[in-house]
Every structure is written in C-alpha cells, then in structure tokens.
Design a protein around this motif. Structure first.
Motif, PDB file in Angstrom:
ATOM      1  N   ALA A  11      -3.932  -3.359  -0.098  1.00 13.42           N
ATOM      2  CA  ALA A  11      -5.347  -3.714  -0.222  1.00 13.42           C
ATOM      3  C   ALA A  11      -6.103  -3.420   1.061  1.00 13.42           C
ATOM      4  O   ALA A  11      -7.237  -2.913   1.022  1.00 13.42           O
ATOM      5  CB  ALA A  11      -5.483  -5.195  -0.590  1.00 13.42           C
ATOM      6  N   ARG A  12      -5.497  -3.695   2.203  1.00 13.90           N
ATOM      7  CA  ARG A  12      -6.162  -3.423   3.476  1.00 13.90           C
ATOM      8  C   ARG A  12      -6.342  -1.932   3.698  1.00 13.90           C
ATOM      9  O   ARG A  12      -7.382  -1.482   4.210  1.00 13.90           O
ATOM     10  CB  ARG A  12      -5.376  -4.063   4.623  1.00 13.90           C
ATOM     11  N   VAL A  13      -5.362  -1.101   3.301  1.00 15.25           N
ATOM     12  CA  VAL A  13      -5.499   0.350   3.427  1.00 15.25           C
ATOM     13  C   VAL A  13      -6.655   0.844   2.567  1.00 15.25           C
ATOM     14  O   VAL A  13      -7.468   1.671   2.999  1.00 15.25           O
ATOM     15  CB  VAL A  13      -4.186   1.068   3.037  1.00 15.25           C
ATOM     16  N   VAL A  14      -6.743   0.329   1.336  1.00 15.99           N
ATOM     17  CA  VAL A  14      -7.844   0.717   0.457  1.00 15.99           C
ATOM     18  C   VAL A  14      -9.182   0.330   1.070  1.00 15.99           C
ATOM     19  O   VAL A  14     -10.129   1.120   1.106  1.00 15.99           O
ATOM     20  CB  VAL A  14      -7.686   0.053  -0.930  1.00 15.99           C
ATOM     21  N   GLU A  15      -9.295  -0.876   1.580  1.00 19.57           N
ATOM     22  CA  GLU A  15     -10.552  -1.366   2.132  1.00 19.57           C
ATOM     23  C   GLU A  15     -10.935  -0.651   3.421  1.00 19.57           C
ATOM     24  O   GLU A  15     -12.112  -0.377   3.665  1.00 19.57           O
ATOM     25  CB  GLU A  15     -10.456  -2.869   2.366  1.00 19.57           C
ATOM     26  N   ALA A  16      -9.939  -0.336   4.239  1.00 19.44           N
ATOM     27  CA  ALA A  16     -10.208   0.329   5.512  1.00 19.44           C
ATOM     28  C   ALA A  16     -10.356   1.829   5.353  1.00 19.44           C
ATOM     29  O   ALA A  16     -10.981   2.487   6.196  1.00 19.44           O
ATOM     30  CB  ALA A  16      -9.086   0.026   6.505  1.00 19.44           C
ATOM     31  N   SER A  18      -8.050   3.994   5.632  1.00 22.00           N
ATOM     32  CA  SER A  18      -7.220   4.680   6.619  1.00 22.00           C
ATOM     33  C   SER A  18      -5.992   3.834   6.925  1.00 22.00           C
ATOM     34  O   SER A  18      -6.105   2.611   7.067  1.00 22.00           O
ATOM     35  CB  SER A  18      -8.022   4.924   7.906  1.00 22.00           C
ATOM     36  N   PHE A  19      -4.828   4.486   7.032  1.00 20.66           N
ATOM     37  CA  PHE A  19      -3.625   3.769   7.438  1.00 20.66           C
ATOM     38  C   PHE A  19      -3.753   3.279   8.875  1.00 20.66           C
ATOM     39  O   PHE A  19      -3.303   2.175   9.203  1.00 20.66           O
ATOM     40  CB  PHE A  19      -2.395   4.692   7.303  1.00 20.66           C
ATOM     41  N   THR A  57      -7.502   8.575  -0.108  1.00 20.63           N
ATOM     42  CA  THR A  57      -8.295   8.248  -1.286  1.00 20.63           C
ATOM     43  C   THR A  57      -7.425   7.520  -2.295  1.00 20.63           C
ATOM     44  O   THR A  57      -6.197   7.670  -2.309  1.00 20.63           O
ATOM     45  CB  THR A  57      -8.888   9.512  -1.937  1.00 20.63           C
ATOM     46  N   VAL A  58      -8.058   6.737  -3.133  1.00 23.10           N
ATOM     47  CA  VAL A  58      -7.346   5.930  -4.115  1.00 23.10           C
ATOM     48  C   VAL A  58      -7.252   6.696  -5.433  1.00 23.10           C
ATOM     49  O   VAL A  58      -8.251   7.240  -5.915  1.00 23.10           O
ATOM     50  CB  VAL A  58      -8.058   4.584  -4.343  1.00 23.10           C
ATOM     51  N   THR A  59      -6.068   6.741  -6.012  1.00 22.81           N
ATOM     52  CA  THR A  59      -5.900   7.350  -7.329  1.00 22.81           C
ATOM     53  C   THR A  59      -6.484   6.415  -8.388  1.00 22.81           C
ATOM     54  O   THR A  59      -6.718   5.229  -8.116  1.00 22.81           O
ATOM     55  CB  THR A  59      -4.421   7.585  -7.632  1.00 22.81           C
ATOM     56  N   PRO A  60      -6.739   6.903  -9.603  1.00 22.16           N
ATOM     57  CA  PRO A  60      -7.220   6.007 -10.660  1.00 22.16           C
ATOM     58  C   PRO A  60      -6.280   4.827 -10.889  1.00 22.16           C
ATOM     59  O   PRO A  60      -6.730   3.696 -11.091  1.00 22.16           O
ATOM     60  CB  PRO A  60      -7.294   6.930 -11.883  1.00 22.16           C
ATOM     61  N   GLU A  61      -4.970   5.086 -10.835  1.00 23.84           N
ATOM     62  CA  GLU A  61      -4.000   4.007 -10.996  1.00 23.84           C
ATOM     63  C   GLU A  61      -4.076   3.036  -9.821  1.00 23.84           C
ATOM     64  O   GLU A  61      -3.982   1.818 -10.001  1.00 23.84           O
ATOM     65  CB  GLU A  61      -2.590   4.574 -11.116  1.00 23.84           C
TER      66      GLU A  61
END
Length: 316
Positions: A11-16, A18-19, A57-61
């Motif tokens: 969740a933090r990677v998605v929100e930020a 960036s790794f 980037t986030v995949t649809p899944e």
C-alpha cells in the motif's frame, strides 16, 4: 511471510509511487520493500505492480487489491487504537503542510498550548506555498486557502479570511493614496503581485463594490510565489499588496503599513484543513484537526473581529 506487513508495504509503494520513497517513509531498506512485494505477488499468483526504470505503476489487479486492502488496513489500525490508550492519550507525529504566513503568524504562536494539551504528539510542519501530494509525500493533512476540488480529500472548512490592501507610508508619500482600483489599471500605482507556484500565473487582486468589479493582474516591479515574501514586499515599499487582513493588522497597528481602498472589499477566501479520504483518521490527526478548527474560529467572526482576535498582539 507476514502478510499484514506485506500488505502495508504494498500500500505504501502504491501511495508513494516509488519503491525508494516507500522505503524512506517506512524506514526500511529498499531491498526489503522489494522482496516483500515480490513475495506477496508470488503468494497471490498475480502481478500487482509494473516496474520500469523511471516509475512504478499499478496493474488493474493491483489497483483492485489496493482498494480492498486499504479498507482492511484502516480497520486494523482502528482496532489497535481502540485496544490502546491512544484515543485518550494520542501520541506520535502528525505531518502537516501549510503556507508560510499562516504557519509563522497563526499556528506557531499557539503550538505551546497544543503541546501542553497533547504532550506526546509531535508536529512536523512543512512550510511552503506549493501544492503537495498528500499520499505520495506522506503528509497527513494540509491547511490551504481557496476552493477544494480534489475529490480524494476530506476538506473541512475552518475559516473565511477577509482581504486587505496595504502599502508602506514611504510608498504612499511618494506615489499618493489610490482612491479607486482604476488607478491600478491606469498604471498610476504598482502592485507587488503574488503568482501561483503551481501554474506560474499571477493571482489577480480582486476589488468589488456594489456591481463594480476590478481584477488587477498587471505586472508590477516584483512578483513572488510565497506569502511571507509578499508581505515583505509591502513592508519594504515595493508597491500595493492585497493579502489577508488579519496577517497585516499588527503592521497596521504599528504604522508600518497603511490600509488603502478599504471600501473595495473582495469576497473573503475560504480556508480548509484537508486529509486523504481513504486513510484512517488516527487519534493524533483527529485532535490536531479539532485544534486547528479552534485556532481558526475567530476568522469566521467577520473582518473586524478576526483582525483583532486572530493574531497575538505584537506578532511581527
């Protein structure tokens, strides 16, 4: 693998976005963050993130997984809070972003009283007039003036801030006192302008009286994108400045600034405290937001009352 930890890291990677930023915010080594996400993907047998050399980037899944797990993680945080003393004794750091004049003249003089009430809450105050991405920059809340149109934020209105136009005595001695905003359009007076840090465009100074309306965006001798510098432009005699009345009132009281065009009152500006809509509101954030509402309450009492009540006397 600790699945809850992996979910929180993902969740933090998605929100930020960036790794690297996620690792910094979580205070974890970047390889550990990467490994936890990879193990989560292996467990789920699905690709959650697309990685390139420049961004993640986030995949649809991954987006669907994030939406559902964000609710689960928020519920877990609330359960943990309920089982501790955090609700009655909030603790931890609240990251806040706020404009410089509001930070220096409104919030900071009152922070000692906040710390006396909540001794175990710390405030990390980011002071700037630039737009910030709350989730990506791990900011808990912002205090901003103007309309709030971002649907991803919960915005709580805290004030209606009146405007005042001022100039230094030295400027008025040299150029005279304007009687009408038309004089600003005619070039008989100079405006020290404020421009948006986001767009780079000058924010017009608006003047309204009855059905008459003027918007002044003419280029003056100086334009700035930071509110403290805007105030200092007036104090140093660089031109007329339209800014928030309670901010300049102490300088009017001392004679360092003189109010002009007082009968041309533009509409007041709404102020909000805002935080991400999909994030659990922790006890520490809740008490800070409630305190901010108290601090800004005098600004809703009208122009004269706000000017006399809002700022500690003698603040400069």
């Amino acid at each position: 693998m600790d699945q809850i930890t992996a979910m929180r890291v993902f969740a933090r990677v998605v929100e930020a976005g960036s790794f690297t930023r996620a690792a910094d915010q979580l205070q974890m080594p970047k390889p550990s963050v990467t490994k936890l996400v990879q193990r989560l993907e292996a467990r789920l047998k699905v690709k959650l993130l697309q990685r390139t050399t420049r961004r993640v980037t986030v995949t649809p899944e991954g987006a669907a997984y994030y939406q559902r797990t964000a609710r689960v993680l928020a519920e877990l945080e609330e359960i943990e809070s309920d089982l501790t003393q955090e609700r009655t004794n909030p603790r931890g750091c609240v990251r806040v972003d706020v404009g410089s004049v509001v930070a220096n003249l409104i919030l900071m003089p009152r922070l000692p009283a906040f710390y006396k009430r909540y001794p175990q809450v710390q405030i990390a105050l980011g002071v700037s007039d630039r737009p910030v991405h709350l989730v990506g920059e791990a900011v808990d809340c912002v205090i901003r003036g103007g309309a709030m149109t971002d649907q991803s934020l919960v915005a709580r209105r805290i004030a209606q801030m009146a405007f005042t136009t001022v100039a230094s005595p030295a400027y008025l001695a040299q150029h005279g006192t304007p009687a009408n905003p038309q004089e600003l359009l005619d070039g008989r007076h100079a405006m020290a302008n404020y421009f948006s840090a986001a767009s780079g465009r000058i924010v017009p100074a608006v003047y309204v009286r009855g059905d008459q309306r003027f918007e002044i965006a003419a280029q003056g001798p100086i334009s700035v994108n930071e509110s403290t510098a805007h105030l200092n432009a007036a104090l140093t005699g660089l031109g007329l400045v339209q800014t928030f009345g309670p901010i300049v009132q102490p300088h009017i009281d001392t004679g360092a600034l003189v109010e002009v065009l007082a009968d041309w009152a533009p509409p007041p500006m709404p102020f909000h405290v805002a935080y991400p809509a999909n994030r659990h509101v922790s006890a520490k954030l809740r008490v800070f937001v409630d305190w901010v509402v108290e601090v800004f309450k005098p600004y809703n009492a009208g122009r004269a009352a706000a000017a006399s009540m809002a700022l500690p006397r003698g603040t400069t």
